[in-house]
Design an enzyme around this catalytic site. Structure first.
Site, PDB file in Angstrom:
ATOM      1  N   GLU A  35      22.691  27.502  21.229  1.00 38.00           N
ATOM      2  CA  GLU A  35      21.575  26.920  20.992  1.00 38.00           C
ATOM      3  C   GLU A  35      21.546  25.477  20.334  1.00 38.00           C
ATOM      4  O   GLU A  35      20.991  24.732  20.389  1.00 38.00           O
ATOM      5  CB  GLU A  35      20.225  27.805  21.159  1.00 38.00           C
ATOM      6  CG  GLU A  35      20.346  28.780  21.830  1.00 38.00           C
ATOM      7  CD  GLU A  35      19.901  28.045  23.629  1.00 38.00           C
ATOM      8  OE1 GLU A  35      19.771  27.267  23.668  1.00 38.00           O
ATOM      9  OE2 GLU A  35      20.516  28.792  24.539  1.00 38.00           O
ATOM     10  N   TYR A 118      11.529  25.545  21.731  1.00 31.53           N
ATOM     11  CA  TYR A 118      12.822  26.146  22.717  1.00 31.53           C
ATOM     12  C   TYR A 118      13.783  27.530  22.555  1.00 31.53           C
ATOM     13  O   TYR A 118      14.036  28.602  22.590  1.00 31.53           O
ATOM     14  CB  TYR A 118      13.687  25.094  22.928  1.00 31.53           C
ATOM     15  CG  TYR A 118      14.728  25.326  23.312  1.00 31.53           C
ATOM     16  CD1 TYR A 118      14.522  25.605  24.934  1.00 31.53           C
ATOM     17  CD2 TYR A 118      15.423  25.489  23.526  1.00 31.53           C
ATOM     18  CE1 TYR A 118      15.744  26.026  25.794  1.00 31.53           C
ATOM     19  CE2 TYR A 118      16.937  26.141  24.024  1.00 31.53           C
ATOM     20  CZ  TYR A 118      16.895  26.395  25.364  1.00 31.53           C
ATOM     21  OH  TYR A 118      18.004  27.110  25.815  1.00 31.53           O
ATOM     22  N   ASP A 136      12.340  24.256  28.541  1.00 30.76           N
ATOM     23  CA  ASP A 136      13.099  22.741  28.032  1.00 30.76           C
ATOM     24  C   ASP A 136      12.845  22.010  29.175  1.00 30.76           C
ATOM     25  O   ASP A 136      11.883  21.813  29.479  1.00 30.76           O
ATOM     26  CB  ASP A 136      14.891  23.608  27.948  1.00 30.76           C
ATOM     27  CG  ASP A 136      15.271  23.831  29.471  1.00 30.76           C
ATOM     28  OD1 ASP A 136      15.268  23.952  30.126  1.00 30.76           O
ATOM     29  OD2 ASP A 136      16.769  23.806  28.985  1.00 30.76           O
ATOM     30  N   CYS A 190      17.093  20.103  40.127  1.00 29.83           N
ATOM     31  CA  CYS A 190      16.373  19.071  39.604  1.00 29.83           C
ATOM     32  C   CYS A 190      16.377  18.495  39.184  1.00 29.83           C
ATOM     33  O   CYS A 190      15.683  18.725  38.883  1.00 29.83           O
ATOM     34  CB  CYS A 190      15.003  19.805  40.269  1.00 29.83           C
ATOM     35  SG  CYS A 190      13.122  19.565  40.398  1.00 29.83           S
ATOM     36  N   CYS A 197      16.734  18.253  46.987  1.00 35.52           N
ATOM     37  CA  CYS A 197      15.842  18.534  47.536  1.00 35.52           C
ATOM     38  C   CYS A 197      16.427  19.906  48.325  1.00 35.52           C
ATOM     39  O   CYS A 197      16.237  20.907  49.297  1.00 35.52           O
ATOM     40  CB  CYS A 197      14.725  18.227  47.964  1.00 35.52           C
ATOM     41  SG  CYS A 197      13.759  17.367  46.279  1.00 35.52           S
ATOM     42  N   CYS A 200      17.394  22.681  47.025  1.00 34.97           N
ATOM     43  CA  CYS A 200      16.232  23.686  46.460  1.00 34.97           C
ATOM     44  C   CYS A 200      16.247  25.228  46.750  1.00 34.97           C
ATOM     45  O   CYS A 200      15.403  24.991  48.144  1.00 34.97           O
ATOM     46  CB  CYS A 200      15.633  22.944  46.121  1.00 34.97           C
ATOM     47  SG  CYS A 200      14.431  23.622  45.100  1.00 34.97           S
TER      48      CYS A 200
END
Length: 288
Positions: A35, A118, A136, A190, A197, A200
């Site tokens: 991270e 986060y 995030d 996205c 799309c 999606c």
DNA sequence: AAGGCGTGGAA
DNA sequence: TTTCCAAGCCT
């Protein structure tokens, strides 16, 4: 608001990328290191550096015992090298406060150097399986579009956590998957530019799509030009010290070919202020 | 709270 | 070529 978690989690389980930190039993320390590295550095660049890092320092104690210079040098060209310094400090704090075990509580994680909203929740959720909203830039974009019918998210805000919390499934495991799935959707489908799309899994529930894909403007901050910037000068100084024997060089030789000597000196001074460089009798070096 | 902070790949 | 963008954090 329609249920997003059921279709999104199903999509995630069938199509998510196979990434090191998603392997079962990857461990909280590995998750924490990943991270830190992923803060503003793309996934593809992180993977090899993460594996090398964990091989060298498999525990917080191992890193805490190394000099900060070793951490800054091992960070190599991942960018934002203060993160290496902060990760090293966090390792020391984990040893001092938590017996060398990465803490599970969000408040304890937030108190560590270099960990914000986060990263604290990402560790608590992905390493320990607890139920928190993880937000995030990908998640903010997914919510902006699917829920708020906007083309781009606004600047990060505290309210983002509540917005994600409202979408989170009840069960811990489903909530953790949903957190990861929202990020994965933002990263691979996205996307900021040219969203796909057609592929999606929640297009049927997307408010932005229902509204006809309006351009609602873009309030994101513009990054200053990098070429010729102080940041680039700092990068050149640090690169020289990283590659120098013993991470140490005569001050006069560090980035000696930099076009603007005053800018170079300014960069060195700011690196000293940040603790990334030390100066002693004509020498510059990474911090011991 | 707005701006500073690396680096490299893609459009 | 230039601009945009990338699993943020700190002050």
């Amino acid at each position: 608001m329609p249920d997003l978690a059921t279709p999104l989690n199903a999509w995630y389980r069938s199509t998510a990328r196979d990434l090191p930190w998603r392997r079962p039993g990857f461990g909280a320390w590995g998750t924490l290191v990943s991270e830190f590295m992923l803060q503003q550095t793309p996934v593809n660049r992180v993977v090899p550096h993460l594996e090398a890092w964990l091989e060298r320092w498999p525990t917080p104690a191992a890193l805490a015992d190394a000099p900060p210079a070793a951490a800054v040098a091992q960070w190599a060209n991942l960018g934002y090298p203060r993160r290496a310094l902060w990760l090293h400090r966090a390792a020391i704090e984990i040893c001092d406060r938590h017996g060398g075990v990465v803490p599970r509580e969000v408040d304890a994680l937030l108190a560590l150097t270099g960990i914000g909203d986060y990263t604290a929740r990402a560790v608590a959720v992905f390493a320990y399986g607890d139920r928190h909203p993880v937000v995030d830039t990908n998640t903010r974009r997914v919510i902006a579009r699917a829920v708020d019918a906007r083309s781009q998210p606004g600047p990060a805000a505290k309210g983002d956590l509540a917005a994600m919390e409202a979408l989170l499934p009840r069960a811990d495991a489903e909530a953790a998957t949903f957190n990861a799935a929202a990020m994965e959707l933002g990263a691979t489908v996205c996307t900021a530019r040219s969203p796909r799309c057609d592929s999606c899994p929640i297009a049927h529930a997307c408010a932005w799509r229902a509204a006809g894909y309006p351009d609602t403007g873009d309030s994101r901050r513009r990054q200053a030009r990098y070429e010729g910037s102080d940041r680039q000068a700092r990068g050149a100084v640090l690169k020289a010290l990283r590659e120098g024997a013993g991470h140490e060089l005569p001050a006069k030789l560090v980035a000696a070919d930099w076009a603007d000597p005053r800018q170079r000196d300014r960069a060195v001074d700011s690196l000293i202020v940040d603790g990334l460089v030390e100066a002693t009798d004509g020498m510059l070096r990474l911090p011991r």
